[in-house]
Write a protein that holds these residues in place. Structure first.
Motif, short mmCIF file in Angstrom:
data_model
loop_
_atom_site.label_atom_id
_atom_site.label_comp_id
_atom_site.label_asym_id
_atom_site.label_seq_id
_atom_site.Cartn_x
_atom_site.Cartn_y
_atom_site.Cartn_z
N GLY A 10 0.81 -1.20 0.00
CA GLY A 10 0.00 0.00 0.00
C GLY A 10 0.84 1.24 0.00
O GLY A 10 2.05 1.19 -0.25
N LEU A 11 0.20 2.35 0.28
CA LEU A 11 0.87 3.64 0.34
C LEU A 11 1.18 4.00 1.79
O LEU A 11 0.29 3.94 2.65
CB LEU A 11 -0.01 4.72 -0.28
CG LEU A 11 0.49 6.16 -0.20
CD1 LEU A 11 1.79 6.32 -0.99
CD2 LEU A 11 -0.58 7.11 -0.73
N VAL A 12 2.42 4.36 2.05
CA VAL A 12 2.83 4.71 3.40
C VAL A 12 3.80 5.88 3.33
O VAL A 12 4.53 6.04 2.35
CB VAL A 12 3.47 3.50 4.11
CG1 VAL A 12 4.76 3.08 3.42
CG2 VAL A 12 3.71 3.79 5.58
N GLN A 13 3.79 6.70 4.36
CA GLN A 13 4.71 7.84 4.41
C GLN A 13 6.11 7.40 4.83
O GLN A 13 6.27 6.38 5.50
CB GLN A 13 4.19 8.89 5.38
CG GLN A 13 2.89 9.54 4.95
CD GLN A 13 2.47 10.67 5.86
OE1 GLN A 13 3.17 11.02 6.81
NE2 GLN A 13 1.33 11.26 5.56
N PRO A 14 7.12 8.15 4.44
CA PRO A 14 8.48 7.83 4.89
C PRO A 14 8.54 7.72 6.41
O PRO A 14 7.96 8.53 7.13
CB PRO A 14 9.30 9.02 4.39
CG PRO A 14 8.56 9.49 3.18
CD PRO A 14 7.10 9.31 3.53
N LYS A 87 11.59 4.03 3.46
CA LYS A 87 12.16 5.14 2.71
C LYS A 87 11.56 5.17 1.31
O LYS A 87 11.11 4.16 0.81
CB LYS A 87 13.68 4.98 2.59
CG LYS A 87 14.41 4.83 3.92
CD LYS A 87 15.88 4.54 3.68
CE LYS A 87 16.63 4.38 4.99
NZ LYS A 87 18.07 4.07 4.75
N PRO A 88 11.57 6.33 0.66
CA PRO A 88 11.06 6.39 -0.71
C PRO A 88 11.72 5.39 -1.64
O PRO A 88 11.06 4.86 -2.54
CB PRO A 88 11.37 7.83 -1.13
CG PRO A 88 11.31 8.60 0.15
CD PRO A 88 11.92 7.67 1.17
N THR A 114 4.40 1.61 -1.94
CA THR A 114 4.75 2.96 -2.33
C THR A 114 5.01 3.79 -1.08
O THR A 114 4.15 3.90 -0.21
CB THR A 114 3.63 3.61 -3.15
OG1 THR A 114 3.36 2.83 -4.32
CG2 THR A 114 4.03 5.02 -3.59
N VAL A 115 6.20 4.35 -1.00
CA VAL A 115 6.60 5.17 0.14
C VAL A 115 6.73 6.60 -0.35
O VAL A 115 7.63 6.93 -1.12
CB VAL A 115 7.91 4.69 0.76
CG1 VAL A 115 8.23 5.50 2.01
CG2 VAL A 115 7.83 3.21 1.09
N SER A 116 5.82 7.43 0.08
CA SER A 116 5.78 8.80 -0.39
C SER A 116 5.07 9.69 0.61
O SER A 116 4.15 9.25 1.30
CB SER A 116 5.07 8.88 -1.74
OG SER A 116 4.95 10.21 -2.19
N SER A 117 5.51 10.93 0.68
CA SER A 117 4.86 11.90 1.53
C SER A 117 3.80 12.67 0.77
O SER A 117 3.05 13.44 1.33
CB SER A 117 5.88 12.87 2.11
OG SER A 117 6.59 13.55 1.08
#
Length: 117
Positions: A10-14, A87-88, A114-117
């Motif tokens: 999934g999508l996660v923040q750094p 990390k991204p 996906t690692v993104s802010s």
């Protein structure tokens, strides 16, 4: 039929965490070494972490050592990849692989991280 199904991406923040699952069917984990691989856009597949058939030995790539941990639950016939401090550059499709001497390797379909802010 031997099959692996990855999930948990999934999508996660750094700095965040995810736990990927690799559910095995048609075989028991106790007879196979299981590895996690990843492939980022425009890059070749790379090994991330692996656990031996006995469960007593693990290998982890330097790029993720100290952040990722591989484990398994025999009762659920599932291998996990706990991903911390993401990390991204960890962004990739993550694949599970099963191998045993004398047998063809089996791959799952992959799960997107996906690692993104």
């Amino acid at each position: 039929q031997l099959q692996l199904v990855e999930s948990g991406g999934g999508l996660v923040q750094p700095g965040g965490s995810l736990r990927l699952s690799c559910a095995a069917s048609g075989f028991t984990l106790e007879n196979y070494a299981i590895g996690w691989f990843r492939q980022a856009p425009g890059k070749e597949r790379e090994g991330v972490s692996c656990i031996s058939a006995s469960g007593g030995g693990t290998y982890t790539a330097d790029s993720v050592k100290g952040r990722f941990t591989i484990s398994r639950d025999i009762a659920k016939n599932t291998v996990y990849l706990q991903m911390n401090s993401l990390k991204p550059e960890d962004t990739a499709v993550y694949y599970c692989n099963a191998r045993r001497s004398g047998y063809s390797q089996t791959w799952g379909q992959g799960t997107q991280v996906t690692v993104s802010s």
